[in-house]
Design a protein around this motif. Structure first.
Motif, PDB file in Angstrom:
ATOM      1  N   ARG A 436       2.572   1.109  -6.091  1.00  0.00           N
ATOM      2  CA  ARG A 436       3.240   0.743  -4.841  1.00  0.00           C
ATOM      3  C   ARG A 436       4.751   0.943  -4.899  1.00  0.00           C
ATOM      4  NH1 ARG A 436       2.715  -4.806  -4.310  1.00  0.00           N
ATOM      5  NH2 ARG A 436       3.318  -4.699  -2.144  1.00  0.00           N
ATOM      6  N   GLY A 437       5.251   1.224  -6.091  1.00  0.00           N
ATOM      7  CA  GLY A 437       6.705   1.356  -6.216  1.00  0.00           C
ATOM      8  C   GLY A 437       7.397   0.012  -6.253  1.00  0.00           C
ATOM      9  N   ARG A 438       6.609  -1.052  -6.308  1.00  0.00           N
ATOM     10  CA  ARG A 438       7.203  -2.392  -6.360  1.00  0.00           C
ATOM     11  C   ARG A 438       6.170  -3.399  -6.844  1.00  0.00           C
ATOM     12  NH1 ARG A 438       6.576  -0.804  -1.017  1.00  0.00           N
ATOM     13  NH2 ARG A 438       5.145  -2.051   0.241  1.00  0.00           N
ATOM     14  N   LEU A 439       6.688  -4.575  -7.248  1.00  0.00           N
ATOM     15  CA  LEU A 439       5.813  -5.648  -7.709  1.00  0.00           C
ATOM     16  C   LEU A 439       6.044  -6.865  -6.838  1.00  0.00           C
ATOM     17  CD1 LEU A 439       6.979  -5.014 -11.298  1.00  0.00           C
ATOM     18  CD2 LEU A 439       4.570  -4.863 -10.672  1.00  0.00           C
ATOM     19  N   SER A 440       4.955  -7.530  -6.457  1.00  0.00           N
ATOM     20  CA  SER A 440       5.114  -8.731  -5.642  1.00  0.00           C
ATOM     21  C   SER A 440       5.138  -9.980  -6.496  1.00  0.00           C
ATOM     22  CB  SER A 440       3.969  -8.867  -4.644  1.00  0.00           C
ATOM     23  OG  SER A 440       3.768  -7.648  -3.991  1.00  0.00           O
ATOM     24  N   TRP A 448      12.898 -14.401  -8.436  1.00  0.00           N
ATOM     25  CA  TRP A 448      13.096 -13.181  -7.673  1.00  0.00           C
ATOM     26  C   TRP A 448      11.961 -12.973  -6.669  1.00  0.00           C
ATOM     27  CZ3 TRP A 448      16.948  -9.309  -7.716  1.00  0.00           C
ATOM     28  CH2 TRP A 448      16.651  -8.222  -6.896  1.00  0.00           C
ATOM     29  N   THR A 449      10.717 -13.097  -7.163  1.00  0.00           N
ATOM     30  CA  THR A 449       9.601 -12.622  -6.346  1.00  0.00           C
ATOM     31  C   THR A 449       9.110 -13.632  -5.306  1.00  0.00           C
ATOM     32  OG1 THR A 449       8.095 -13.282  -8.099  1.00  0.00           O
ATOM     33  CG2 THR A 449       8.747 -10.972  -8.045  1.00  0.00           C
ATOM     34  N   GLY A 451      10.746 -14.653  -2.803  1.00  0.00           N
ATOM     35  CA  GLY A 451      11.200 -14.250  -1.478  1.00  0.00           C
ATOM     36  C   GLY A 451      11.342 -12.748  -1.290  1.00  0.00           C
ATOM     37  N   ARG A 452      11.086 -11.981  -2.341  1.00  0.00           N
ATOM     38  CA  ARG A 452      11.230 -10.528  -2.218  1.00  0.00           C
ATOM     39  C   ARG A 452      10.396  -9.835  -3.285  1.00  0.00           C
ATOM     40  NH1 ARG A 452      17.179 -12.381  -3.730  1.00  0.00           N
ATOM     41  NH2 ARG A 452      16.142 -13.858  -5.064  1.00  0.00           N
ATOM     42  N   ASP A 453      10.103  -8.563  -3.045  1.00  0.00           N
ATOM     43  CA  ASP A 453       9.407  -7.782  -4.059  1.00  0.00           C
ATOM     44  C   ASP A 453      10.400  -7.334  -5.125  1.00  0.00           C
ATOM     45  OD1 ASP A 453       7.141  -8.064  -2.614  1.00  0.00           O
ATOM     46  OD2 ASP A 453       7.155  -6.064  -1.732  1.00  0.00           O
ATOM     47  N   PRO A 455      11.457  -4.076  -6.820  1.00  0.00           N
ATOM     48  CA  PRO A 455      11.253  -2.625  -6.858  1.00  0.00           C
ATOM     49  C   PRO A 455      10.977  -2.181  -8.300  1.00  0.00           C
ATOM     50  CG  PRO A 455      13.163  -3.177  -5.523  1.00  0.00           C
ATOM     51  CD  PRO A 455      12.750  -4.437  -6.223  1.00  0.00           C
ATOM     52  N   ALA A 456      10.022  -1.280  -8.462  1.00  0.00           N
ATOM     53  CA  ALA A 456       9.685  -0.830  -9.809  1.00  0.00           C
ATOM     54  C   ALA A 456      10.694   0.205 -10.284  1.00  0.00           C
ATOM     55  CB  ALA A 456       8.292  -0.216  -9.802  1.00  0.00           C
TER      56      ALA A 456
END
Ligand code: SF4
Lengths: 477, 254
Positions: A436-440, A448-449, A451-453, A455-456
């Protein structure tokens, strides 16, 4: 005021979820930002004036003993009296002493942050004296038993509904079904209520925006004119001031006033600017019979000669908090002490100790907007960093943070090891986020996660790739 | 005096190294196109801000010593970040207050250090970079770049010269809430700040948001993607170097 600074995080969380407060805070931009910007743009020499303001204050602080003595001599020459108070206790005792000596039963008060620092209202009440706040914002806070949330707009956290509700609850002698059509009606009702109190007061207490050494005067600025009634109607005028309010001359005061109004409210000048010098002289139309200045130190002189000295230049204009993105989100009460926002984050640890107020200088992104609007160019982020240094030296920084820093520092000092560790880290994260290009979600990264993803990363480090490319080119990697 | 072909050392920054190497390669390309000889000193790690801003001056100073060693002999040191650039330019010398020798070295290094975009415009005198681009972008002024280094018009000028339309946010100069360790120490406050930022970005209608600092960009991208926004997030150097094809936008899969 009881400090809730240690609970800053919890306070902030509540504030962010408080719809009424958020609605009130949304006024910051229209009410303060644009007006200040316009006032500054309208004065081409404003930048130069900031330098002048900084220099006046620096000069005064460098010779503070001289100016304090000169000022005190001039106060006494004009029939006034100076009460030197090292601590808040001393100052409370001084104020109470004066009030009791003159048999005061009611005391009117203009807006004063020193009054908040001293908690003077509670102290007077405990001794059977009734303090009456005459600044509109302070008046409603007194009705609501709340501390100020802003140093120039004490009731900034309240909305019009709150005002109406509080007035209906407090002023039960007025018809319950009266309608407040506009802000003016609130003002009118408060004025009517206060008028009688002004006349009945035995003592008037005001703050001071400046003390002027060459004349022994104190200066207050207000937009409501309540300060004038507070200090001219009663027989006794008490000025609460801290020692860094000093400026050498009238001319210096004028320069500071030009900075103050523009930085605070975007006005060229406040509506009322009042200079008070001593007691009523023969032939004077008004003025008090007694003029006292309760001069508070409360840790300020200990800041002289330290990395926090620059903070003593502060003229309490509030521009720093108005422009602070953290203040704008959490409001003044979250800071849990008398002084909120960036200036409070620097000042509060000197008043209650960095062990109590450590969150305040930490809760900053160092975005620097405060410093960029400060009329006397106080390097606020730098001073907050100095508090973090003191915390670190005293091992007050949380253990996990220290451990992480130590680990990271160990690796970052060793470029070879660093290359290895970063390659592994970037590779792992890149692999995890490859689809996905990011981690939740990620262990240990909830901060960090939530409130936001996250980015990978691309996957390879720069240095790994660069080394490969150099080799490919036949160069030295 | 500006030499014809100055020797420039690239300070990659730890985030670019770890997270988005393409920004480093974009910086190299832009610098070489501007006529610089670029080198990448190998003995570099981080500018030291995590320690410096946590009050750990000793660690920050140790790292600064390493930087003085690695970056001593160049005409310029260029950094694709306003934040790390500001650290080297304004804060490094303050770590050596007790040592006039080192302090002088740090000051000399600070004076030769520039953020990438402002280096291209203000030192190399570039009015435009090679290539062309289109579309609408909005530009987030990262705090240190703006307030410590005076970067505001430079990236916008270069972008517009490329053919890109810049649509301004209402508050492009308000912090996004990253703040280094701040974003994990005070996650609620940080999240609220970056939510305000993402709303401001969305209101511009721009396709892409750009900035010169990877920290801010990771934060902004993280929030935008969490909200399901289609706005693309990139480092300004990727666009200026024509390297948007080399890597998907931040937080998106290829
Ligand atoms: S620190 Fe500066 S901006 Fe903040 S209140 Fe004091 S004088 Fe005003």
């Amino acid at each position: 005021m009881l400090s809730t600074s240690p609970a800053f995080k919890e306070n902030a969380r509540k504030a962010i979820n408080d719809a009424g407060l958020q609605k009130a805070l949304a006024r910051t931009k229209p009410q303060f930002h644009g007006k200040r910007a316009k006032a500054v743009a309208g004065l081409p020499e404003f930048e130069r004036l900031r330098d002048i303001g900084r220099d006046i204050k620096n000069h005064t602080l460098a010779h503070l003993d001289f100016y304090l003595e000169t000022w005190a001599a001039n106060v006494e020459r004009a029939g006034g009296q100076v009460h030197w108070c090292a601590s808040a206790d001393d100052a409370r005792a001084a104020v109470l002493g004066i009030c009791e000596r003159v048999g005061a039963r009611t005391v009117t008060k203009g807006k004063s942050m020193i009054s908040e620092e001293l908690g003077i209202n509670e102290h007077l009440e405990q001794h059977g004296i009734t303090p009456v706040e005459t600044d509109l914002g302070e008046y409603i806070l007194q009705l609501r038993h709340e501390p100020p949330s802003h140093i120039i707009g004490p009731a900034f956290h309240l909305n019009r509904e709150d005002w109406e509700e509080s007035f209906r609850r407090a002023h039960t002698d007025l018809p319950a079904d009266r309608v407040f059509h506009e802000r003016r009606d609130i003002l009118t009702e408060a004025r009517a209520k206060l008028r009688a109190r002004f006349l009945a007061a035995d003592v008037g207490i005001t703050g001071a925006n400046f003390l002027i050494a060459e004349t022994g005067s104190s200066v207050i600025v207000t937009n409501e004119g309540n300060g004038d009634l507070t200090q001219t109607l009663p027989r006794v005028h008490i000025v609460l001031a801290s020692l860094e309010k000093m400026v050498p001359t009238l001319e210096d005061a004028t320069n500071m006033l030009r900075l103050l109004a523009r930085s605070a409210t975007g006005q060229d000048f406040s509506v009322y600017t009042t200079f008070s010098t001593g007691v009523r002289r023969e032939g004077d139309l008004d003025g008090p019979e007694e003029y006292h200045v309760v001069l508070l130190d409360n840790g300020r002189s200990a800041m002289l000669g330290t990395e926090f000295q620059d903070m003593l230049r502060c003229i309490r204009c509030a521009a720093c908090m108005n422009h602070c993105p953290v203040y704008n989100v959490v409001g003044g009460h979250a800071y849990g002490s008398v002084y909120p926002g960036p200036m409070g984050a620097v000042l509060t640890p000197t008043l209650i100790g960095v062990d109590q107020a450590g969150n305040l200088p930490n809760a900053s992104t160092f975005c620097g907007r405060c410093e960029s609007v400060c009329p006397v160019k106080i390097p606020l982020p730098k001073m907050m960093r100095h508090w973090r240094e003191r915390e670190f030296e005293r091992h007050l920084t949380p253990a996990t943070v220290r451990t992480n820093l130590a680990l990271w520092g160990f690796v970052a000092r060793r470029p070879g090891l660093y290359r290895l560790v970063t390659r592994i880290g970037a590779g792992a994260l890149g692999w995890l986020g490859r689809r996905r290009g990011r981690l939740s979600r990620l262990p240990f990264a909830g901060g960090w996660t939530a409130g936001r993803d996250l980015p990978a990363p691309e996957g390879d480090t720069f240095f790994a790739r660069y080394a490969r490319e150099q080799r490919g080119k036949g160069g030295r990697a | 005096m500006l030499q014809a072909s100055p020797r420039v050392a690239l300070f990659v920054t730890c985030l670019v190294d770890l997270h988005r190497p393409t920004v480093g390669f974009a910086a190299i390309r832009l610098l070489e196109q501007a006529g610089c000889q670029v080198e990448v000193p190998r003995a570099q790690t981080c500018c030291g801000q995590p320690a410096y801003n946590s009050g750990d001056r000793d660690t920050a100073r140790d790292l600064a010593l390493g930087i003085l060693e690695a970056f001593g002999g160049y005409d310029y040191i260029v950094v694709p970040s306003g934040s790390c650039g500001g650290m080297l330019r304004h804060h490094l010398p303050t770590l050596f207050e007790d040592d006039p020798n080192l302090r002088a070295r740090a000051e000399a290094l600070a004076a030769r250090t520039y953020e990438l975009v402002s280096f291209l415009t203000d030192v190399m005198g570039l009015e435009r970079v090679a290539g062309a681009a289109s579309g609408t972008v909005t530009y987030h002024d990262s705090c240190s770049g703006l307030r410590e280094l005076g970067i505001k018009a430079q990236p916008r000028r270069l972008l517009e010269a490329l053919g890109v339309t810049v649509k301004e946010m209402a508050d492009p100069d308000v912090c996004c809430g990253f703040g280094g360790t701040f974003c994990v120490k005070y996650p609620e406050i940080s999240t609220r700040m970056v939510s305000d930022k993402s709303a401001d970005i969305a209101a511009t209608g721009a396709e892409t948001v750009l900035a010169g600092d990877l920290g801010c960009l990771l934060n902004i991208a993280g929030r935008l993607k969490r909200e399901g926004s289609a706005v693309k997030v990139r480092h300004v150097a990727e666009v200026l170097a024509g390297m948007t094809g080399a890597v998907p936008p931040i937080g998106e899969a290829g």
